[in-house]
Design an enzyme around this catalytic site. Structure first.
Site, mmCIF file in Angstrom:
data_model
loop_
_atom_site.group_PDB
_atom_site.id
_atom_site.type_symbol
_atom_site.label_atom_id
_atom_site.label_comp_id
_atom_site.label_asym_id
_atom_site.label_seq_id
_atom_site.Cartn_x
_atom_site.Cartn_y
_atom_site.Cartn_z
ATOM 1 N N HIS A 258 -18.087 48.630 -5.111
ATOM 2 C CA HIS A 258 -17.934 48.583 -6.564
ATOM 3 C C HIS A 258 -16.527 48.159 -6.973
ATOM 4 O O HIS A 258 -16.348 47.574 -8.048
ATOM 5 C CB HIS A 258 -18.304 49.928 -7.178
ATOM 6 C CG HIS A 258 -19.775 50.163 -7.237
ATOM 7 N ND1 HIS A 258 -20.351 51.414 -7.289
ATOM 8 C CD2 HIS A 258 -20.810 49.273 -7.228
ATOM 9 C CE1 HIS A 258 -21.673 51.291 -7.329
ATOM 10 N NE2 HIS A 258 -21.964 50.005 -7.292
ATOM 11 N N HIS A 410 -28.203 40.602 -5.175
ATOM 12 C CA HIS A 410 -26.777 40.534 -4.878
ATOM 13 C C HIS A 410 -26.443 39.307 -4.033
ATOM 14 O O HIS A 410 -25.425 38.646 -4.265
ATOM 15 C CB HIS A 410 -26.326 41.780 -4.121
ATOM 16 C CG HIS A 410 -26.205 43.006 -4.960
ATOM 17 N ND1 HIS A 410 -25.120 43.251 -5.766
ATOM 18 C CD2 HIS A 410 -27.033 44.073 -5.105
ATOM 19 C CE1 HIS A 410 -25.273 44.418 -6.370
ATOM 20 N NE2 HIS A 410 -26.428 44.932 -5.996
#
Length: 447
Positions: A258, A410
């Site tokens: 993240h 992703h």
């Protein structure tokens, strides 16, 4: 399959990235499409459907994203119409099965078409907005649904006192005290995509506000990195899932994935804002990325681990009013050594964008190192797409390649983002060349 396992492709070449997206789409298309509605959400390594009845909002929306962006990227290819039709097919399921006309929200999970979990997750609404924005890029008419989702979030989830979104509510929009960075990060992503889709004036300022609040204000409360979990007043909740640091969706500790994902988003904002971009975007992106790689890269086995934390947090959390750990000096330990596909993919996109923004060779070297690792360990060169989770020594846990939530959003997203950065740089170079030529021509005409 277009790209063999060896030799290692040239990942600085746009045609290689496009081929990898095409290969990944070939794993899902058309086997993931359920003719009865939506998509199958559980696929094994070889593409066999592992489970047919469960539908998850995150997969339902991410499939729309993948198909819509493939329709854009391969607009001149024979499959473009099929990709766009599949995106429209996914949108119908989102509207007719997931959406609750009474509350305006979306069921988190469905079983055999019937809502099973009606929790209103802001994380899920972020992907609803991303799906609508991506579909609009592909030419589907979703403008009204984008506005509808903005209004829904504004009415229920937006917390104006703190400048961030609340996280989870019941069907009647009663929110729990839990606050999380992840929903806000993905809303930042979705707002950027909405800006790209229609250029409206509200999307980008809100995305920038979220980025500022999370990567500067909230990060400062945790020593300079983005912590995952917060209390209702947005104070750091150091103990949420302390006893379960490897929790699949809400792990304890700092997640390097993240940090690098935020770095990528900050650099996207910087590109979109141009001359109006605040000067903190690039140094903040560098700090998040550099720290994540410094503590998250596994020197012994390669790849980025899932979680790390300061040694000082191993035994106890800071007391109220006590300063956070000094992350610049604190020794760190790995609290989850597994390697997740999405972490490597987000780092690939962030590394390339940092190279494009700074010109520094070390970020290009990171980009190539990350691709080399992923190509050897994560990419399935027989059936296509990426494996999901590996242990520290890069061994797979099972043969479930794409469970609910994955869809390779992703991995293909990283390729799309690097392609966008490459094309933006090329456009700027071409513009500079044209301007120089015009100036030269002008001087010649005056002489």
């Amino acid at each position: 399959m277009n790209l063999p396992a060896t030799p290692l492709p040239d990942f600085t070449a746009s045609q290689v990235l496009r081929a990898h997206v095409a290969d990944t789409m070939a794993f899902y298309h058309p086997r993931a499409i359920d003719p009865a509605g939506g998509f199958f959400h559980s696929l094994r390594d070889d593409g066999r459907i592992a489970e047919r009845s469960l539908r998850h909002l995150v997969s339902s929306t991410r499939f729309v994203y993948g198909y819509a962006l493939a329709a854009v990227e391969f607009a001149d290819a024979p499959l473009a119409a099929e990709y766009r039709d599949a995106a429209a097919h996914g949108l119908r399921f989102l509207r007719e099965a997931h959406r609750d006309p009474g509350s305006g929200g979306y069921a988190w999970t469905l079983r055999d078409g019937v809502p099973e979990d009606r929790t209103q997750h802001t994380y899920g609404l972020a992907f609803v907005l991303l799906a609508y924005a991506s579909a609009r890029k592909s030419g589907l008419d979703t403008a009204a649904w984008m506005d509808e989702t903005w209004d829904l979030l504004e009415t229920h989830a937006w917390d104006p006192a703190h400048g961030l979104y609340r996280d989870e509510a019941d069907r009647d929009w009663r929110y729990s005290d839990y606050r999380g960075q992840n929903a806000n990060m993905h809303l930042c992503e979705a707002l950027i995509a909405a800006h790209e889709a229609d250029g409206g004036p509200r999307w980008l300022p809100r995305a920038l506000a979220l980025a500022d609040a999370m990567t500067r204000r909230q990060a400062s409360l945790a020593g300079g990195l983005v912590w995952e979990h917060y209390c209702a007043d947005w104070s750091v909740d150091w103990d949420y899932h302390r006893d379960d640091p490897t929790h699949l969706f809400r792990p304890w500790g700092f997640q390097p994935g993240h940090q690098v994902e935020w770095a990528k988003l900050l650099l996207q904002l910087r590109d979109h804002l141009g001359a109006d971009a605040p000067d903190w975007l690039l140094p903040t992106a560098r700090r998040l990325y550099d720290t994540a790689l410094a503590h998250g890269w596994d020197d012994a086995h390669g790849g980025i681990v899932y979680g790390f934390a300061p040694e000082s947090l191993r035994a106890r959390s800071p007391a109220p009013g006590e300063p956070p750990p000094d992350l610049a000096a604190a020794p760190m330990y790995v609290c989850d050594a597994d390697k997740y596909f999405w972490v490597q993919a987000e780092a690939i996109a962030a590394a390339w964008r940092l190279h494009a923004a700074t010109g520094e060779a070390r970020y290009r070297d990171d980009y190539l190192r990350l691709w080399d690792y992923a190509w050897r360990h994560f990419v399935d060169h027989v059936h296509g797409a990426w494996y999901r989770i590996l242990d520290r020594e890069n061994r797979r846990y099972d043969d479930l390649k794409s469970p609910p939530g994955k869809t390779d959003y992703h991995t293909m997203g990283a390729c799309h983002d690097v392609l966008a950065a490459m094309r933006g740089a090329a456009s700027r170079r071409n513009g500079a060349t044209a301007a120089a030529a015009a100036r030269t021509a002008g001087r010649g005409s005056r002489s």
